[in-house]
Scaffold this motif. Structure first.
Motif, PDB file in Angstrom:
ATOM      1  N   LEU A   1       8.113  16.363 -52.261  1.00 11.50           N
ATOM      2  CA  LEU A   1       8.164  16.378 -53.800  1.00 11.50           C
ATOM      3  C   LEU A   1       6.577  16.587 -54.132  1.00 11.50           C
ATOM      4  CD1 LEU A   1      10.431  14.081 -55.779  1.00 11.50           C
ATOM      5  CD2 LEU A   1      10.545  16.449 -55.737  1.00 11.50           C
ATOM      6  N   GLU A   2       5.800  16.034 -53.254  1.00 12.83           N
ATOM      7  CA  GLU A   2       4.278  16.183 -53.636  1.00 12.83           C
ATOM      8  C   GLU A   2       3.664  17.316 -52.938  1.00 12.83           C
ATOM      9  OE1 GLU A   2       3.357  14.137 -55.824  1.00 12.83           O
ATOM     10  OE2 GLU A   2       5.207  12.686 -55.692  1.00 12.83           O
ATOM     11  N   THR A   3       4.327  18.130 -52.250  1.00 11.11           N
ATOM     12  CA  THR A   3       3.787  19.201 -51.390  1.00 11.11           C
ATOM     13  C   THR A   3       4.421  20.480 -52.147  1.00 11.11           C
ATOM     14  OG1 THR A   3       4.297  17.675 -49.421  1.00 11.11           O
ATOM     15  CG2 THR A   3       3.455  20.144 -49.123  1.00 11.11           C
ATOM     16  N   ARG A   4       3.404  21.357 -52.482  1.00 15.09           N
ATOM     17  CA  ARG A   4       3.709  22.500 -52.917  1.00 15.09           C
ATOM     18  C   ARG A   4       3.798  23.515 -51.828  1.00 15.09           C
ATOM     19  NH1 ARG A   4       2.877  22.094 -58.252  1.00 15.09           N
ATOM     20  NH2 ARG A   4       2.856  20.076 -58.984  1.00 15.09           N
ATOM     21  N   PRO A   5       4.856  24.542 -51.973  1.00 10.52           N
ATOM     22  CA  PRO A   5       4.734  25.591 -50.758  1.00 10.52           C
ATOM     23  C   PRO A   5       3.400  26.310 -50.673  1.00 10.52           C
ATOM     24  CG  PRO A   5       6.765  25.869 -52.237  1.00 10.52           C
ATOM     25  CD  PRO A   5       5.792  24.783 -52.739  1.00 10.52           C
ATOM     26  N   SER A   6       2.629  26.416 -51.936  1.00 13.13           N
ATOM     27  CA  SER A   6       1.278  27.114 -51.792  1.00 13.13           C
ATOM     28  C   SER A   6       0.478  26.273 -50.832  1.00 13.13           C
ATOM     29  CB  SER A   6       0.781  27.453 -52.989  1.00 13.13           C
ATOM     30  OG  SER A   6       0.883  26.271 -53.887  1.00 13.13           O
TER      31      SER A   6
ATOM     32  N   VAL B   1      15.542  27.088 -57.373  1.00 12.20           N
ATOM     33  CA  VAL B   1      15.552  25.828 -58.023  1.00 12.20           C
ATOM     34  C   VAL B   1      15.239  26.099 -59.420  1.00 12.20           C
ATOM     35  CG1 VAL B   1      14.520  23.364 -58.561  1.00 12.20           C
ATOM     36  CG2 VAL B   1      15.273  24.242 -56.217  1.00 12.20           C
ATOM     37  N   ASN B   2      14.324  26.889 -59.744  1.00 15.24           N
ATOM     38  CA  ASN B   2      13.840  27.208 -61.216  1.00 15.24           C
ATOM     39  C   ASN B   2      14.911  27.880 -61.878  1.00 15.24           C
ATOM     40  OD1 ASN B   2      11.398  26.465 -62.310  1.00 15.24           O
ATOM     41  ND2 ASN B   2      10.317  27.789 -60.733  1.00 15.24           N
TER      42      ASN B   2
ATOM     43  N   SER C   1       9.635  20.546 -55.656  1.00 10.96           N
ATOM     44  CA  SER C   1       8.197  20.108 -56.183  1.00 10.96           C
ATOM     45  C   SER C   1       7.521  20.630 -57.510  1.00 10.96           C
ATOM     46  CB  SER C   1       7.253  20.029 -55.067  1.00 10.96           C
ATOM     47  OG  SER C   1       6.972  21.495 -54.745  1.00 10.96           O
ATOM     48  N   GLU C   2       7.664  22.137 -57.553  1.00 11.92           N
ATOM     49  CA  GLU C   2       7.148  22.756 -58.517  1.00 11.92           C
ATOM     50  C   GLU C   2       7.865  22.682 -59.729  1.00 11.92           C
ATOM     51  OE1 GLU C   2       5.787  26.402 -57.055  1.00 11.92           O
ATOM     52  OE2 GLU C   2       4.116  25.637 -55.988  1.00 11.92           O
ATOM     53  N   ALA C   3       9.305  22.839 -59.643  1.00 11.78           N
ATOM     54  CA  ALA C   3      10.243  22.790 -60.982  1.00 11.78           C
ATOM     55  C   ALA C   3      10.230  21.276 -61.767  1.00 11.78           C
ATOM     56  CB  ALA C   3      11.503  23.216 -60.598  1.00 11.78           C
ATOM     57  N   THR C   4       9.835  20.305 -61.019  1.00 12.77           N
ATOM     58  CA  THR C   4      10.216  19.128 -61.559  1.00 12.77           C
ATOM     59  C   THR C   4       9.154  18.051 -61.861  1.00 12.77           C
ATOM     60  OG1 THR C   4      10.418  18.044 -59.268  1.00 12.77           O
ATOM     61  CG2 THR C   4      12.374  18.964 -60.263  1.00 12.77           C
ATOM     62  N   ASP C   5       7.862  18.836 -62.140  1.00 14.23           N
ATOM     63  CA  ASP C   5       6.557  18.148 -62.270  1.00 14.23           C
ATOM     64  C   ASP C   5       6.596  17.203 -63.326  1.00 14.23           C
ATOM     65  OD1 ASP C   5       4.737  18.098 -60.418  1.00 14.23           O
ATOM     66  OD2 ASP C   5       3.436  19.565 -61.427  1.00 14.23           O
ATOM     67  N   GLU C   6       7.267  17.758 -64.249  1.00  8.69           N
ATOM     68  CA  GLU C   6       7.122  16.676 -65.832  1.00  8.69           C
ATOM     69  C   GLU C   6       8.528  16.063 -66.039  1.00  8.69           C
ATOM     70  OE1 GLU C   6       4.443  16.697 -67.659  1.00  8.69           O
ATOM     71  OE2 GLU C   6       3.686  17.942 -65.974  1.00  8.69           O
TER      72      GLU C   6
END
Lengths: 404, 404
Positions: free
Chosen positions: A77-82, A207-208, A257-262
């Motif tokens: 969750l803390e690791t972005r694909p980028s 996911v998005n 990770s990226e879709a659930t930041d907030e």
């Protein structure tokens, strides 16, 4: 009383594991040592080797597996694909050298050491290969350094390393059965790489797109439910194409990770990890049988293997990360040292195939446990003075809020 | 592939259970039926009776037990000791009548029905006694009515009822061994009542005093860790003095309820419950063997037992709550109907002691499952039009926040 029965035993075991793990963690925090080492030592203490308060059971094993899957999910969750792409080339170098050097060392040692078959030698090499990223991830996230550059290389390398390590194991298992099944090996390699690339490349996008339908569901906590289903779904896929289930858990985290930041998902995943990780750490400790060290030959061999395991992983991975500079290369080398549960899995398979004796099994187990125990202080040392990320401050303020 | 092995099977089972439970829950929500019924039916569907996708295993059983403990812990967190005292007298009346009437009915029926021993008759009475508050609590909390007056009576009565029910079971077990051990029965009764009163009377005060030291601990999420230790500790104590572990989990929640109002503990406990409760519900469903209903005698007996189980509990508990007025008495009577896992535990013990045959075992199992399945629609009906508490609005806004 009768109604208590099995359930009473299970509940009591959970209670003892939690209390022992957390008392030890608190003690180690106060001694300025990583809590994770305390929890593993708690496992040795309450396990069959010392106090025998708790026995390893199927249920504890399952909770340990769930624990390490949630741990890697939270790391994911803390690791972005980028982030992975950013360090992809270095991570690959680190992983490959970190597999080749330890394998040659383990194989070479038992080939020279009297009284071992050539299959045992190859098996020892395989057991020295796979890094257990769980331990390192736990230490680094405890230090608030899970998003540091070296941490990202370590985690990405450990994912690649796990895939290579399990390929090596596939080869060794084929050898143990008398022939190498090239088709099988190629199939696993292809599936594993394909699966990892697929999730890393397209996971976030999927996911998005699914977010809105998930939002529209009528069930409570639908995002959490979706995350759990994805986590165990990908872990099951990973297991069945022949790589460790934790890789699937990690990839599920990455995809989310990226879709659930907030959202509250990160907090929820920490809660599940907090409950289940002690079972993972304590189980590792419980599996060490201290009795094997009554033989001086086993002690000597263990010592040599442990030194080689630490040195070759450190040198191999450090070389792979050499261009990052001396400090970063040392951080990566040190972070890849723990073998933990992956080494133990290799040992168990070897024993079950009857291609290795009790002695080598014990040595591999000791190597896996000791590299896991030895790594955290070195990791703390290597990362000392690094700037803690914002993430950790957020943890702290959440903690303050929680215990006010 | 080898490394997948056992762990792969476990992870796959978790995945299937979660997906099946939540798909069914979603479907039932859309049909305006309680999600909990959907999750139990999902268990029947994926279990050995129909699709055989998942088998009941030790691991799933343990997760089910953890699930029902967390469920009752969460219910306890929403229950203040003052609430129990407020309804104490009514709850005791409800519990006692709700035990006596069903016991007499079950015992009387099998005494008159040809082909059953007197011990089987007493056993059937015992199996009809214990209410499974988990199901009712899940339905009511889903409706946002867990803090309504009738709900509080139901939950308090179910706690008392569980203590009485397990005393009855103790008597039956003694009879099965050929003699009644009065000392043992008296001991359990004393310990169980003492334990419950102790936690309810002093739990909050102790927790309030320990709060500061817990706050000072260096480990992460120290309040959550403390709550987990308390939950499993009291569950273990409950198991070992001979009452169900869930009573301990519930009491731990009660002890923590007042001291933790402003913390994240309530959210964290919901997260743990969300993950583990599906295993509890699905496991109940999986344990129903549809095959026994091929015999028409079993079907007839089951039908009579089920009708009696529902009617006697409804009448007994309703009478106990009569002074609350007709509407409230009906709510209480309906809420006490489900036998769920407690009835199943009684059935399993009877079978293991070899004092009941497969037939009565099957009938008891069907009674436990069907009362559980039948109750939620009646509960929804009885509580229709009740004002939803503030609590539920808070859930809703949290949900909105989470899935934005």
């Amino acid at each position: 009383m009768l109604p208590a029965g099995d359930h009473g035993q299970i509940v009591l075991a959970l209670f003892i594991v939690l209390v022992a793990a957390k008392l030890a963690a608190e003690l180690f925090e106060r001694l300025r040592q990583p809590a994770v080492v305390g929890e593993i030592l708690a496992g040795i203490l309450i396990g069959p080797s010392v106090l025998s308060l708790v026995q390893p059971t199927q249920v504890l094993d399952a909770l340990a597996e769930i624990g390490v899957i949630f741990l890697l999910f939270t790391v994911g969750l803390e690791t972005r694909p980028s982030d992975i792409f950013q360090v992809g080339r270095t991570a690959t170098m680190v992983a490959v050298l970190g597999v080749v050097v330890p394998f040659l060392a383990g194989w070479g040692l038992l080939t020279l050491w009297p009284g071992h078959s050539s299959i045992e030698a190859i098996f020892m090499g395989a057991a020295m290969v796979a890094t257990s990223v769980g331990i390192t991830a736990r230490v680094l996230s405890g230090m608030g350094l899970i998003t540091a550059q070296a941490s990202r290389v370590i985690i990405a390398a450990a994912v690649i390393d796990d895939v290579i390590g399990l390929l090596v194991l596939a080869v060794v298992s084929s050898l143990a059965r008398g022939s190498i099944n090239y088709l099988n090996i190629g199939l696993i390699a292809g599936l594993a790489s394909g699966f990892t690339l697929l999730v890393v490349l397209f996971g976030s996008r999927v996911v998005n797109r699914i977010k809105q339908p998930v939002k529209d569901l009528r069930i409570d906590h639908s995002l959490l439910v979706f995350a759990l289903v994805l986590c165990f779904g990908l872990a099951a896929v990973a297991s069945f194409i022949g790589i460790a289930g934790i890789v699937g858990g990690f990839l599920a985290g990455v995809a989310l990770s990226e879709a659930t930041d907030e959202t509250r998902l990160h907090q929820q995943s920490q809660t599940l990890t907090e409950f289940t990780t002690p079972f993972f750490l304590v189980t590792i400790g419980m599996k060490l049988n201290l009795g094997i060290f009554l033989s001086s030959e086993v002690v000597t061999l263990s010592a040599v293997v442990i030194v080689l395991a630490i040195a070759t992983k450190f040198i191999g991975c450090g070389l792979g990360a050499a261009w990052m500079g001396r400090k970063r290369a040392i951080q990566v080398g040190v972070g890849m040292i723990p073998r933990g549960e992956v080494g133990i899995v290799v040992a168990q398979i070897g024993l079950s195939l009857a291609v290795v004796g009790d002695e080598v099994y014990g040595v591999v187990l000791a190597m896996a446990v000791i590299t896991t125990l030895a790594a955290p202080p070195f990791i703390k040392l290597a990362f000392a003075g690094e700037q803690t990320s914002i993430k950790s401050d957020r943890y702290d303020s959440e903690l303050q809020e929680e215990i006010r």
